[in-house]
Design an enzyme around this catalytic site. Structure first.
Site, PDB file in Angstrom:
ATOM      1  N   LYS A   1      -4.904  -2.428  -5.567  1.00 54.28           N
ATOM      2  CA  LYS A   1      -4.846  -1.086  -6.135  1.00 54.28           C
ATOM      3  C   LYS A   1      -6.088  -0.335  -5.681  1.00 54.28           C
ATOM      4  O   LYS A   1      -7.212  -0.825  -5.835  1.00 54.28           O
ATOM      5  CB  LYS A   1      -4.773  -1.149  -7.666  1.00 54.28           C
ATOM      6  CG  LYS A   1      -3.526  -1.867  -8.160  1.00 54.28           C
ATOM      7  CD  LYS A   1      -3.472  -1.987  -9.666  1.00 54.28           C
ATOM      8  CE  LYS A   1      -2.186  -2.685 -10.115  1.00 54.28           C
ATOM      9  NZ  LYS A   1      -2.122  -2.881 -11.570  1.00 54.28           N
TER      10      LYS A   1
ATOM     11  N   LYS B   1       7.856  -5.866 -16.503  1.00 54.41           N
ATOM     12  CA  LYS B   1       6.766  -6.336 -17.347  1.00 54.41           C
ATOM     13  C   LYS B   1       7.278  -7.406 -18.301  1.00 54.41           C
ATOM     14  O   LYS B   1       8.330  -7.250 -18.928  1.00 54.41           O
ATOM     15  CB  LYS B   1       6.169  -5.175 -18.139  1.00 54.41           C
ATOM     16  CG  LYS B   1       5.427  -4.157 -17.288  1.00 54.41           C
ATOM     17  CD  LYS B   1       4.139  -4.743 -16.717  1.00 54.41           C
ATOM     18  CE  LYS B   1       3.352  -3.694 -15.949  1.00 54.41           C
ATOM     19  NZ  LYS B   1       2.070  -4.209 -15.462  1.00 54.41           N
TER      20      LYS B   1
END
Length: 340
Positions: A216, A108
């Site tokens: 997803k 991240k």
């Protein structure tokens, strides 16, 4: 899609709150509503800031898991990446230790309040820990175009596999991709939010704004709809999770197992970021992969990590609203079976 009656969903509903090892997406407790259907468990856990129309896709995915079941798998072992949140560089070894051996790591970056130097230090720490691993970064749309080009040009030195959602919008993705190519910076662009948050998830592919897409299951409305989106997009796909329990990860594995091609390690190892789970056989990586298997929520764990009464009622109220919205939409005669 057949939508079960609300009473049937409520009868098998459990709301849990699971503590996390580190802050991720700004939270330290992951709440989820689990549904016990005739064919297995489903998970309904859209983040609180998502509106009911977007949350309806998550409910469709949970219903698919519990009441429809998954497509036949083409593979039974799914390669996965480790995930490193936006922690200080000195915490990277501690985070990576929980994943064991991996061939890919997602990091991240672009966290509010942090700098590009922080990102570079974190990326360098991962490269030092895994000299041969594929490294990918995820900005969650946190940069603008100039900042993304500057950051990715700098981070490319470690040999980035790709950069996920460096900027928020499709036009910006296309421009970042164009500028990097013009400068000879060999970083591929992956679209995540620009697939799952758009009214038309194929828009990013039509715009030539990405080299690959991140899919997803829950935000896209289920495994079958995600398979359809990947087929229509015509781009390589990476299957990822939305910080799910093992019940939600099982749906992600079903998608990864059913894709005709799986060129990238999947972002399905995020149960390792939780300190607890709802099953005694958690879907966590072993030697860089997760073995496809069924998940059964454990009654003792459901009781131990049951959400506080006020939070349980918040989730049940949300389920009631979203179920009404989903049922009404499915009743529309023009809606395709994979509309969500």
């Amino acid at each position: 899609m057949h939508i079960p009656d609300l009473e049937e969903l409520l009868a098998g509903a459990h709301v849990v709150s699971l503590p996390m090892r580190v802050k991720f997406r700004g939270i330290l407790q992951r709440e989820a509503l689990l549904l016990n259907g005739p064919l297995g468990w489903g998970e309904f856990c859209p983040f609180p800031e998502y509106g009911d129309p977007e949350a309806s896709r998550w409910l469709a995915s949970a219903i698919e898991a519990g009441w429809q079941g998954f497509p036949e798998p083409l593979r039974t072992s799914i390669p996965v990446n480790a995930t490193v949140p936006a922690v200080a560089a000195d915490r990277v070894p501690e985070i990576l230790a929980r994943f064991g051996r991996v061939d890919a790591v997602k990091i991240k970056v672009a966290e509010p309040g942090q700098t590009l130097d922080d990102d570079a230090a974190r990326v360098d720490a991962v490269r030092a820990a895994f000299p041969e691993a594929a490294i990918r970064v995820d900005a969650n749309g946190g940069w603008d175009v100039p900042a993304a080009v500057e950051a990715l040009t700098r981070l490319a030195g470690v040999g980035l596999e790709y950069a996920e959602q460096p900027v928020p919008d499709i036009a910006g993705l296309a421009e970042v991709r164009r500028r990097l190519r013009a400068a000879g910076v060999p970083v591929l662009i992956a679209a995540d939010e620009s697939v799952r948050k758009e009214d038309d998830p194929l828009k990013v592919a039509r715009a030539g704004a990405a080299d690959l897409i991140v899919v997803k299951v829950a935000p896209l409305g289920g495994v079958r709809r995600a398979l359809d989106i990947v087929a229509q997009a015509g781009l390589p796909a990476v299957v990822s999770s939305a910080l799910d329990t093992s019940v939600g990860i099982r749906a992600g594995l079903a998608l990864a197992a059913a894709l005709p091609e799986l060129p990238y390690a999947c972002g399905l190892g995020t149960v390792s970021l939780l300190t607890a789970d709802v099953t005694t056989d958690s879907l966590v990586p072993d030697d860089g992969a997760i073995r496809l298997r069924e998940v059964h929520a454990d009654p003792g764990l459901l009781a131990e990590y049951a959400a506080a009464p006020g939070r349980r009622e918040w989730w049940l109220d949300r389920l009631r609203r979203v179920h009404a919205l989903l049922a009404a939409r499915c009743a529309e005669p023009h809606v395709h079976r994979n509309f969500i």
